[in-house]
Design an enzyme around this catalytic site. Structure first.
Site, PDB file in Angstrom:
ATOM      1  N   GLY C  57       5.964   2.177  -3.265  1.00 61.12           N
ATOM      2  CA  GLY C  57       5.946   1.994  -1.827  1.00 61.12           C
ATOM      3  C   GLY C  57       5.386   0.637  -1.469  1.00 61.12           C
ATOM      4  O   GLY C  57       4.640   0.029  -2.249  1.00 61.12           O
ATOM      5  N   SER C  58       5.706   0.130  -0.280  1.00 58.23           N
ATOM      6  CA  SER C  58       5.077  -1.095   0.210  1.00 58.23           C
ATOM      7  C   SER C  58       3.718  -0.741   0.802  1.00 58.23           C
ATOM      8  O   SER C  58       3.364   0.432   0.923  1.00 58.23           O
ATOM      9  CB  SER C  58       5.962  -1.756   1.259  1.00 58.23           C
ATOM     10  OG  SER C  58       7.137  -2.239   0.647  1.00 58.23           O
ATOM     11  N   GLY C  59       2.954  -1.768   1.159  1.00 61.32           N
ATOM     12  CA  GLY C  59       1.632  -1.532   1.727  1.00 61.32           C
ATOM     13  C   GLY C  59       0.527  -1.750   0.704  1.00 61.32           C
ATOM     14  O   GLY C  59      -0.648  -1.597   1.032  1.00 61.32           O
ATOM     15  N   HIS C  60       0.912  -2.100  -0.518  1.00 61.49           N
ATOM     16  CA  HIS C  60      -0.079  -2.344  -1.565  1.00 61.49           C
ATOM     17  C   HIS C  60      -0.161  -3.822  -1.927  1.00 61.49           C
ATOM     18  O   HIS C  60      -0.695  -4.176  -2.978  1.00 61.49           O
ATOM     19  CB  HIS C  60       0.258  -1.542  -2.820  1.00 61.49           C
ATOM     20  CG  HIS C  60       0.455  -0.089  -2.582  1.00 61.49           C
ATOM     21  ND1 HIS C  60      -0.525   0.697  -2.028  1.00 61.49           N
ATOM     22  CD2 HIS C  60       1.515   0.730  -2.801  1.00 61.49           C
ATOM     23  CE1 HIS C  60      -0.065   1.945  -1.933  1.00 61.49           C
ATOM     24  NE2 HIS C  60       1.165   1.982  -2.371  1.00 61.49           N
ATOM     25  N   LYS C 108       3.816   4.157 -11.407  1.00 63.15           N
ATOM     26  CA  LYS C 108       2.525   4.780 -11.104  1.00 63.15           C
ATOM     27  C   LYS C 108       2.742   6.296 -10.980  1.00 63.15           C
ATOM     28  O   LYS C 108       3.771   6.741 -10.469  1.00 63.15           O
ATOM     29  CB  LYS C 108       1.941   4.195  -9.810  1.00 63.15           C
ATOM     30  CG  LYS C 108       1.558   2.727  -9.988  1.00 63.15           C
ATOM     31  CD  LYS C 108       0.754   2.152  -8.856  1.00 63.15           C
ATOM     32  CE  LYS C 108       1.551   2.066  -7.550  1.00 63.15           C
ATOM     33  NZ  LYS C 108       2.909   1.512  -7.690  1.00 63.15           N
ATOM     34  N   ASP C 113       7.480   8.455  -7.168  1.00 59.07           N
ATOM     35  CA  ASP C 113       7.798   7.319  -8.025  1.00 59.07           C
ATOM     36  C   ASP C 113       8.457   7.779  -9.314  1.00 59.07           C
ATOM     37  O   ASP C 113       9.464   7.217  -9.755  1.00 59.07           O
ATOM     38  CB  ASP C 113       6.522   6.519  -8.323  1.00 59.07           C
ATOM     39  CG  ASP C 113       6.005   5.785  -7.093  1.00 59.07           C
ATOM     40  OD1 ASP C 113       6.249   4.585  -6.980  1.00 59.07           O
ATOM     41  OD2 ASP C 113       5.399   6.438  -6.218  1.00 59.07           O
ATOM     42  N   HIS C 222      -3.009   5.487  -0.808  1.00 57.60           N
ATOM     43  CA  HIS C 222      -2.133   5.812   0.321  1.00 57.60           C
ATOM     44  C   HIS C 222      -2.905   6.539   1.400  1.00 57.60           C
ATOM     45  O   HIS C 222      -2.333   7.224   2.230  1.00 57.60           O
ATOM     46  CB  HIS C 222      -0.978   6.707  -0.120  1.00 57.60           C
ATOM     47  CG  HIS C 222      -0.252   6.190  -1.301  1.00 57.60           C
ATOM     48  ND1 HIS C 222      -0.630   6.485  -2.584  1.00 57.60           N
ATOM     49  CD2 HIS C 222       0.831   5.379  -1.399  1.00 57.60           C
ATOM     50  CE1 HIS C 222       0.198   5.880  -3.425  1.00 57.60           C
ATOM     51  NE2 HIS C 222       1.079   5.201  -2.734  1.00 57.60           N
TER      52      HIS C 222
END
Ligand SMILES: Nc1ncnc2c1ncn2[C@@H]1O[C@H](COP(=O)(O)OP(=O)(O)O)[C@@H](O)[C@H]1O
Ligand SMILES: Nc1ncnc2c1ncn2[C@@H]1O[C@H](COP(=O)(O)OP(=O)(O)O)[C@@H](O)[C@H]1O
Ligand SMILES: [Mg+2]
Ligand SMILES: [Mg+2]
Ligand SMILES: [Mg+2]
Ligand SMILES: [Mg+2]
Lengths: 334, 211, 334, 211
Positions: C57-60, C108, C113, C222
């Protein structure tokens, strides 16, 4: 005992603890002058080289110790949070890195920084050390005037570290290094915006209040109020607002080359900085200004403030060469 | 009666106590038009001043002022550190070697403080800084000399401090605000007023004036 | 229109805008596969080399595209914020970087994922591409068990990128690269803490509520709840809490060497991470565990969450050599 | 009466509408024990599903299911994307080539969906996932076949969904919470329940059942 939502032990000890943690993390890059808040290169002093000393209040990490290392600074002096360091500390830094080739002080344009660095310079000169000073004032949010303090120094300072540091590393004289630093200062302009305030640990509460849907345009890096408050806008609009102020001031011509820095103030994630950069790139492209290099990240922060600043540096061949020269510091590696 | 080192030490203790009491207020003032650390800076500085001057006995008032100034320069930082520091160091130079002094002499010493602040800060009256208290108050002391009415001096100092509210800042962090600085007291003017008010208290308490 | 206090244009477009802004900022390092959210090295594919693909996911950010470049990843696939990317996108990444030497997927350990990367691997294998997968599960906050999803993958993933990437760069086989990645996974452990929640732009509100003086121990990246909530504590106490969980799990012996990562989750300033590191260093020193290298900064974030994680990687000669090998990416340069 | 492509399309439209309506609720459930995106993921997916299936006319129900599944796999991401995607793709394989189907046949197709979800998710009944709705509901449909009482099926699906509250999560993000996951509904179970409830509505509306 009630703690702030911060990783700290004692609000009065944050600078000490930070410096200790930093030196423990990077013993190959930094050492701390015992009994001071001065950090110098692990292998300082470097013989045969003009030395660069910068510093200021803490809370702007990675500024300034993050830029100590080959190709950039020789020493950084950390004051209390948002408080300029004192002359005796700056003097210790100067003495620790001078090798007889002179020392350049890179100062951000705040009354406090100016006075403390000036006093240190006087003391150093009294001890026979050659000292030159440059004052960075890149923040176009503040009107420039000889009757006032003038513009503030913000993220553009990092370009001064990089470029003057590169020239010093090549063995240039103090005068030459001072000259190129001033050239950068002439050609670098920035402006910032904040969405949330920040909390100085010793103050224990936010530096200002701001509405749920407001932002402060032209914020300083200490939570000083900016030019005005307005309703929160989109990333594209914010890019427009900040960049048009910068471009008004810089008067770039089509075909000019610039370096761009999209700087996070501490609480804004990288994702958002990149989103901002998209529009910044587009605006510059539309004006036929060519972006040589873009730096996105946290370079000059205001503790945990959410917000950002945009910096443009107009480049020429000399500045490009020095910008690209090797650097090996914690926060800038080329 | 003459002013002696012990009076100055008492003065510094009172300044320390008052600044500590008003720490939050000073910080609040600085949050409005500065960076919100003036109270923190001043308490840090005067705590260290007290520690320092309690370590020695002073026959020389000049040396005492000098020590206070050096501590302020090396412990405060920011704008107020070098300015308050310079003020005390400069006054100390005038008073060098004196075991006791008149109010007139204190006024002369403060005149050097004012010159020092102006030189170091590149500031002038009306710039909305501590100078807007220091300069008129010093002038007032010098004009009235040993016939000084202390209660009137207190009111006068407060007036000068209040007056900074109307000014537009030209120096210091507040200058970045331009016209938006109008309507706010200058934090350094407020701390300077505390300095002069506490001095007046000591002069009164110790019957060091005519009145 | 009311905007979140974020530099975004449209909550549904954040990933697209971010990728565009990123590629505009770093054209020398990255390119975007047209029509996808895949970023690959500017000079991909690299002939004669096993390719590494990671993502999530994005945001990391800077994970994962920040680690694309020489010595680390060949491609990164960005999902929506906190949402695993889809198999078709991952497949595109695999196809774009494979040169016949095989592709290692670094995943991960999250159901999403795993499933998306597995589907992509099946599709790639059906097209004749050799694919291996490793699953990072460094978060000791979660109990490990074969009956459950097991531990989460968090900041330790970055060490997998670095070390497996270095070995791939040296020309090792897919099997060898997979092996060393699994060795890192075996020897890396992390744990985090959060002081504030984060806001997924499309959700528009914070991921959880937390009291003014509380912190969430064992937080995921998250905003998933951690092991428990407790009163905010000092940096030293937090170092103690996190590190003792990690050390319990790792069972290091005196004399062992480790790499330490003090990772900011997005809203915590560098100053605080260094303050934390002071205590972490001291604890390890007291246990006679030698710190080979310390990494302090934002490596694997949770949007603008305030908090941090600590990661330890137990080193041996091979891992040290690979950790020190050259890397030239946006977020990791050696 | 038999189920035709149009009915399935209507079903998908209803799912899309219902999911959109419950977007915030689903996200809220996911914030409690997951990462707070389930509503966002599902609306994104079914919006795309509708777009896709409105582009073509379908004689083949299998192809329709397949297309739905492919869109979900490639547009949703996360855990729910591959799982819902697999469910529809697997069902589509069973229904390949059929222009119309019985409820019985639909049940057989769903059995393949269940197998797919289990294989892909490595999950089993009682793990507190969408499977805790899919598996029993599918069994129920198969057991009752064409004599299915739709209103009873709705209650049954809801019961299964409610039942996830008591379970401790073993798979998916909620599993990281261990026992702390008990007391919360599983978001995927809730969206699955929406799927079956809307299917029931269509079956009722269109008089596709005995009842
Ligand atoms: N150039 C100057 N000349 C005189 N006084 C100044 C000048 N700059 C700042 N000051 C005084 O210093 C005060 C601020 O002190 P402080 O907050 O401690 O330092 P800083 O501004 O560095 O944070 C101002 O309120 C003002 O009175
Ligand atoms: N391994 C699994 N098997 C079956 N269902 C699962 C599995 N993992 C997750 N789920 C389902 O997916 C739902 C979460 O979907 P979503 O929030 O969209 O994805 P993510 O968890 O990746 O954010 C859970 O509520 C659960 O029902
Ligand atoms: Mg200050
Ligand atoms: Mg201040
Ligand atoms: Mg998700
Ligand atoms: Mg989710």
């Amino acid at each position: 005992m009630i703690f702030l939502k911060k990783l700290i032990n004692n609000p009065e000890q944050v600078v000490r603890d930070m410096i200790d943690g930093m030196v423990l993390a990077h013993p190959d890059k930094l050492k701390n002058l015992p009994g001071t808040n001065v950090m110098i290169r692990a292998h300082a002093p470097v013989q045969g080289k003009v030395a660069l000393v910068s510093g200021g209040g803490s809370g702007h990490e990675p500024s300034h110790a993050g830029y100590v290392g080959v190709g950039m600074l020789d020493a950084a002096v950390a004051g209390e949070v948002f408080t300029s360091p004192t002359p005796d500390q700056i003097l210790e830094a100067i003495k620790a890195v001078d090798t007889g080739n002179g020392v350049l002080l890179i100062i951000k344009n705040y009354s406090g920084d100016l006075m403390n660095f000036e006093m240190a310079a006087e003391l150093a000169e009294a001890e026979g050390i050659q000292v030159a000073k440059v004052v960075v004032n890149d923040d176009v949010a503040v009107e420039n005037s000889t009757y006032t303090t003038g513009r503030r120094g913000i993220a553009g300072t990092v370009f001064v570290h990089k470029i003057a540091g590169a020239l010093a590393e090549k063995g240039a004289s103090l005068e030459e290094v001072e000259q190129v630093a001033n050239k950068v200062i002439q050609h670098v302009r920035s402006m910032g915006v904040a969405f949330t305030p920040c909390t100085v640990p010793a103050a224990g509460k936010p530096s200002f209040e701001i509405g749920e849907t407001e932002m402060e345009i032209g914020i300083g890096i200490h939570g000083e109020p900016g030019t005005h408050r307005t309703a929160m806008a989109s990333a594209d609009e914010i890019a427009d607002i900040l960049l048009s102020r910068i471009l008004d001031d810089m008067k770039l011509s089509p075909g000019d080359q610039v370096a761009v820095m999209i700087n996070g103030l501490g609480g804004t994630p990288l994702m958002e900085l990149y989103i901002l950069n998209k529009k910044v790139s587009q605006i510059l492209k539309n004006k036929d200004i060519s972006v040589y290099n873009t730096y996105v990240g946290e370079y000059m922060t205001a503790i945990e403030m959410a917000g950002c600043s945009i910096t443009l540096l107009k480049l020429d061949d000399q500045l490009i060469e020095l910008l690209e020269a090797p650097a090996d510091t914690i926060a800038w590696k080329n | 009666m003459l002013i002696q080192s012990d009076h100055i030490i008492k003065w510094m203790e009172l300044v320390n106590a008052q600044i500590d009491k008003q720490k939050e207020y000073l910080t609040q003032l600085d949050q409005a038009i500065g960076d919100g650390d003036h109270g923190i800076n001043m308490t840090r500085g005067f705590k260290e001043v007290i520690q320092k001057i309690h370590q020695t006995t002073y026959d020389d008032i000049g040396k005492l002022f000098q020590d206070v100034g050096m501590v302020l320069v090396s412990k405060v930082g920011g704008a107020s550190g070098p300015l308050y520091g310079t003020a005390f160091i400069k006054a100390g130079q005038v008073l060098k070697g004196k075991p006791e002094i008149t109010i007139n002499e204190l006024g002369q010493a403060f005149q050097e403080s004012v010159n020092g602040i102006k030189l170091r800060g590149k500031s002038q009256i009306g710039d909305k800084t501590m100078l807007d208290v220091w300069e008129p108050v010093t002038k007032y002391i010098q004009q009235n000399g040993n016939t000084l009415n202390i209660r009137e001096l207190i009111s006068y100092a407060r007036e000068q401090m209040e007056h900074t509210k109307e000014l537009e800042a030209k120096k210091g962090r507040a200058s970045f605000l331009g016209k938006r600085s109008i309507g706010h007291l200058d934090p350094g003017a407020v701390s300077s007023c505390i300095l002069f008010e506490t001095l007046c208290s000591i002069l009164l308490e110790e019957n060091l004036t005519k009145e």
